[in-house]
Every structure is written in structure tokens, then in C-alpha cells.
Design an enzyme around this catalytic site. Structure first.
Site, mmCIF file in Angstrom:
data_model
loop_
_atom_site.group_PDB
_atom_site.id
_atom_site.type_symbol
_atom_site.label_atom_id
_atom_site.label_comp_id
_atom_site.label_asym_id
_atom_site.label_seq_id
_atom_site.Cartn_x
_atom_site.Cartn_y
_atom_site.Cartn_z
ATOM 1 N N GLU A 214 4.457 2.943 -8.491
ATOM 2 C CA GLU A 214 3.197 2.393 -8.975
ATOM 3 C C GLU A 214 2.053 3.413 -9.076
ATOM 4 O O GLU A 214 0.987 3.242 -8.460
ATOM 5 C CB GLU A 214 2.759 1.219 -8.084
ATOM 6 C CG GLU A 214 3.759 0.086 -8.063
ATOM 7 C CD GLU A 214 3.278 -1.147 -7.320
ATOM 8 O OE1 GLU A 214 3.759 -2.251 -7.621
ATOM 9 O OE2 GLU A 214 2.392 -1.003 -6.437
ATOM 10 N N GLU A 332 9.743 -4.742 -10.190
ATOM 11 C CA GLU A 332 9.247 -5.547 -9.076
ATOM 12 C C GLU A 332 8.687 -6.841 -9.639
ATOM 13 O O GLU A 332 7.953 -6.832 -10.636
ATOM 14 C CB GLU A 332 8.115 -4.848 -8.296
ATOM 15 C CG GLU A 332 8.539 -3.715 -7.398
ATOM 16 C CD GLU A 332 7.378 -3.218 -6.531
ATOM 17 O OE1 GLU A 332 6.480 -4.030 -6.207
ATOM 18 O OE2 GLU A 332 7.359 -2.028 -6.200
#
Length: 468
Positions: A214, A332
């Protein structure tokens, strides 16, 4: 270990293999070497086996396996995942500084942690599950970019330049810090597994590498700094390992470049990445997004979150098709289980399970029509017991306990596996048509019928006993 088929079955298979092309049989996951991309598909073998991914996150695997007395938990996790048809695990190949580091300081590695990762890779391979290995973190958990910056500040030999570092985002543009990261990449990729004897860069159990978990950048919110970092690091990784796939690790936030759609971001703000431009960088093989509408849109209604989910998913599928022509994964996704008692706890679980179904339906809809969204990995898989309560973060799925979620996941895995079989069968039919003489066989078509039945029988036996 699968029982060996009786001798008569082996003899029958050998006879069939003489008469029927091998493409009629379903290949095991490791038979085709590394997974590659072909347009918006992941493929293996000769390119005739499409790889669809039904996966999970379990960042804790290496740390658990670093303690030999707890390795049974890792085995259990892979066994449960395989039993539910899951074929991808996303996990950390880093732990920077802290109490249980893989890398305690730049270039200094702890062998017990590395042997834990060795064990994880070996077990994934044994259970037929691919690994997507992430190489560092944007956030402070397990060290990440802030730890790299701190190491540079403490590097006396670096001089004044290192001491002028003011932000964790200096990770992306400081030459010394980038050299630390490159050294980590090289160390991990060239590691020879102490369990299997195979170097990581040569292991087909590894699906691919994720540059960072991320990445975000407040110092340059429109995306230029992360863009330049990815454009440097992805090609560097490929100089060490040209065989495996690479992705940046993005959540899907749009930036300020061409074809970007910032208005679709949560609250319409910048997060320091460009979904389209960064995934167009040299060395990036596939695109990723994450899905957390309830947290990203904190305080919003269920209808607003559902509308965001539909727009977010549809826009990324569309932009991947139009501008990237690469596969897309939701690496995710999850819905938080609020700490509520009684009936509220039940309804929270139902909402979570409903969200799982929505995500998996969107993945299947794209995959079944040949679209670029071809897989995902839920956050996160945990075990029942084994001292894992401390890892519960409100997103956990414990397959033996969460019966409805487990069923949703298993059903989706089965549907994705069936898509792969259908693709293989279609590829086989295309090859057969191309290789057939124009005028052959008996007039009543019995030759073709024999071939069809032979292929069907071969598939049936293969499904019973697996690759021989």
C-alpha cells in the site's frame, strides 16, 4: 499424499496418451513453471492453462514459522486453505527492525526468520498454493519505510545528507535509502531455500513480488514521487529475477496523471499514487486494488458504501481494460466486524458475509466474461486457537468457525477452478481443429467420437488421482 492409482489405470492412461494429445489432461499447479501474463490473463504451461486466483492474506506466516515449535500452525493454515480451494496466499517477505526482525539493520539478516520464510515457501508448494510476497511496508508495522529512513539517519558514514531526512516519505527519493531497499530485494530474491534447495527467484511456488504494501506519499500527493520510485525499482528487480511477476502493491487510488479519476477516490482526495500511470511502468506485470469501503468512507451509510464499491470496482476494471491490458487482482478486501454483542454481533457477521459475496461475484463476473479482474485475496485468514487472539483485527476469518464465510469462499474457489478447466478444454479444441487434416476419419465420425471420449476419460481419471 495421494494414493497411487492401480496398475490397470496407469496402463489405460498410457494407452490414451499414445492416442490423444496431452492437452486433454488437467495439469497440476506446478507443472507449467512460472505463471506469466497473456494480455489480461495469467497463464501457465504452454499458455493454454489460465490461472484464476482465489486467495487469502496471512502476513504472519514467516514470523510463526521462525519458531519451529509453531510450524504446525503454518501447515494447518495451508491445509485449511487448500481444503477450501484457495490457491494464493499473500504474505510478508520483510520484517524491518523491531523485536522479531528479518532485517535488523541494513544488510543484517536473522537466519531464524529467513528459515521461517523458507518453510512457508516449501509448505505453500507442498499444498499447491501460490505465494505473492511483499517486500516492505508503507506503514510502521513491521518497520516499513519509516524504519528505512531511521536507519539512514543513524548511518554515520552517510554524513549530513542522511541527518537532513525529515519524513518517512524520504524513503522514495533518498539515494542511500534506495540502496538499502535494493540490497533487501537482492538478498531475498537470491536466497536459496534451506528446505527445498531452490533459490527464491527460481521457485514456481512464488507467484510474484509486490514492491511495497500500500504505497502512499503525503509529500507528493499527486503521485509523481511514487511513480519515479516504481519506475526505478521494478526494472531493478527484473534484472535479478526476470521470471517472476511484479506489481507495485497499490490500493487503486487515482492521481493527477492522464486517464486518472481522482473523483472516484474516497472523499475525492489524493493519496500519492496513480493507478493507471504506475501500472503502466516498465517491469509492472499486473495491477492491484484494495477494497475497504466501510473504513475508507468512515461514517457513511451502507447504501453509500455499496455505491462506492460498485463504482470503484467497475472503474478499475474499465481502466485496466482500456489503458493497461494487464490482469487485475483485488489483493486485499474485507469488512470490519464491530465489537458488538447479542443480535448485533450476528448482523455484523451477516454484513461481512454479504460483502464477501459481493466482491467474489464481481471477480467471477469479470473472469467469466474474459475481463481483467481474475482473482482476489481476502484479509485475513487466522487459525482457531494457537495463541492467535492477539492477531485479531476485526477482519479475521477463521474457516472452521465462520461456516457461512467458508462456504462462500469455497463455492467461489470451485467456480474459478471450473473456469480454468473450461479454458483448457477450449484451448484443446482449438489446437485439435488447427491440427486436423481436412478429410480424415470415418464417414460416420467414430474416430472423432473416440478422441472426444478418450479426452473425457483422461480428464476424469486425472481429476480422481491428480497429475502422475
Amino acid at each position: 499424499m495421494r494414493p497411487r492409482p492401480p496398475a490397470i489405470v496407469i496402463s489405460l492412461l498410457l494407452l490414451l496418451l499414445l492416442a490423444v494429445p496431452r492437452h486433454g489432461a488437467a495439469a497440476g499447479w506446478g507443472d507449467g513453471g512460472m505463471v506469466r501474463t497473456d494480455g489480461t490473463r495469467f497463464v501457465a504451461g504452454d499458455g493454454d492453462r489460465t490461472v484464476y486466483l482465489s486467495g487469502f492474506n496471512a502476513y504472519w506466516l514467516m514470523e510463526m514459522a521462525s519458531d519451529p515449535s509453531r510450524r504446525g500452525g503454518v501447515v494447518s493454515a495451508f491445509r485449511q486453505a487448500a481444503a477450501h480451494g484457495l490457491n494464493l496466499a499473500r504474505t510478508w517477505a520483510f520484517s524491518d527492525g523491531g523485536d522479531r526482525p528479518l532485517q535488523s539493520s541494513p544488510g543484517v539478516y536473522h537466519e531464524d526468520m529467513f528459515q521461517g520464510l523458507d518453510f512457508v515457501i516449501a509448505e505453500a508448494r507442498r499444498h499447491g498454493i501460490y505465494l505473492l510476497l511483499c517486500l516492505t511496508n508503507n506503514f510502521d508495522d513491521f518497520g516499513g519505510k519509516r524504519q528505512y529512513v531511521q536507519w539512514a539517519r543513524e548511518d554515520v558514514a552517510a554524513g549530513a545528507a542522511a541527518h537532513n531526512l525529515t519524513s518517512a516519505d524520504d524513503f522514495f527519493n533518498n539515494t542511500l535509502i534506495k540502496s538499502y531497499y535494493k540490497n533487501h530485494v537482492k538478498t531475498v530474491l537470491t536466497r536459496v531455500n534451506t528446505v527445498t534447495g531452490v533459490a527464491y527467484r527460481d521457485d514456481p511456488a512464488i507467484f510474484g513480488w509486490e514492491l511495497m504494501n500500500e504505497p502512499r506519499c503525503g509529500a507528493e500527493p499527486t503521485g509523481a514521487l511514487v511513480q519515479a520510485w516504481v519506475e526505478e525499482m521494478a526494472p531493478y528487480l527484473k534484472t535479478i529475477d526476470a521470471a517472476h511477476l511484479v506489481t507495485a502493491g497499490l490500493e487503486g487510488f487515482y492521481g493527477d496523471g492522464a486517464h486518472e479519476s481522482k473523483d472516484l477516490n474516497p472523499w475525492g482526495i489524493y493519496y500519492g499514487t496513480n493507478f493507471v500511470a504506475t501500472h503502466q511502468a516498465a517491469g509492472i506485470d499486473f495491477a492491484t486494488i484494495h477494497l475497504y469501503p466501510d473504513v475508507w468512507l468512515w461514517g457513511s451509510t451502507a447504501d453509500q458504501q455499496a455505491r462506492f464499491f460498485r463504482n470503484w470496482t467497475a472503474s478499475h476494471v474499465r481502466d485496466t481494460e482500456r489503458h493497461l491490458r494487464k490482469p487485475l487482482l483485488v489483493t486485499e478486501y474485507g469488512k470490519f466486524l464491530w465489537e458488538e454483542g447479542g443480535e448485533n454481533a450476528t448482523s455484523a457477521t451477516q454484513r461481512r458475509d454479504g460483502f464477501l459475496g459481493m466482491v467474489l461475484d464481481a471477480i467471477y463476473e469479470s473472469a467469466s466474461r474474459g475481463g481483467p479482474l481474475v482473482g482476489g485475496a481476502f484479509w485475513q485468514l487466522l487459525l482457531d486457537g494457537d495463541g492467535m487472539d492477539a492477531l485479531k483485527d476485526g477482519y479475521q476469518i477463521v474457516l472452521p468457525e465462520d461456516a457461512r464465510a467458508a462456504t462462500i469462499i469455497s463455492d467461489h474457489s470451485e467456480k474459478m477452478a471450473e473456469l480454468s478447466k473450461q479454458d483448457a478444454a477450449e484451448a484443446g479444441r482449438r489446437r485439435t481443429r488447427r491440427s486436423e487434416p481436412r478429410k480424415t476419419g470415418s464417414r460416420d465420425g467414430t474416430s472423432g467420437l473416440f478422441s472426444f471420449r478418450s479426452i473425457s476419460l483422461l480428464r476424469s481419471v486425472s481429476s480422481l488421482f491428480g497429475p502422475l
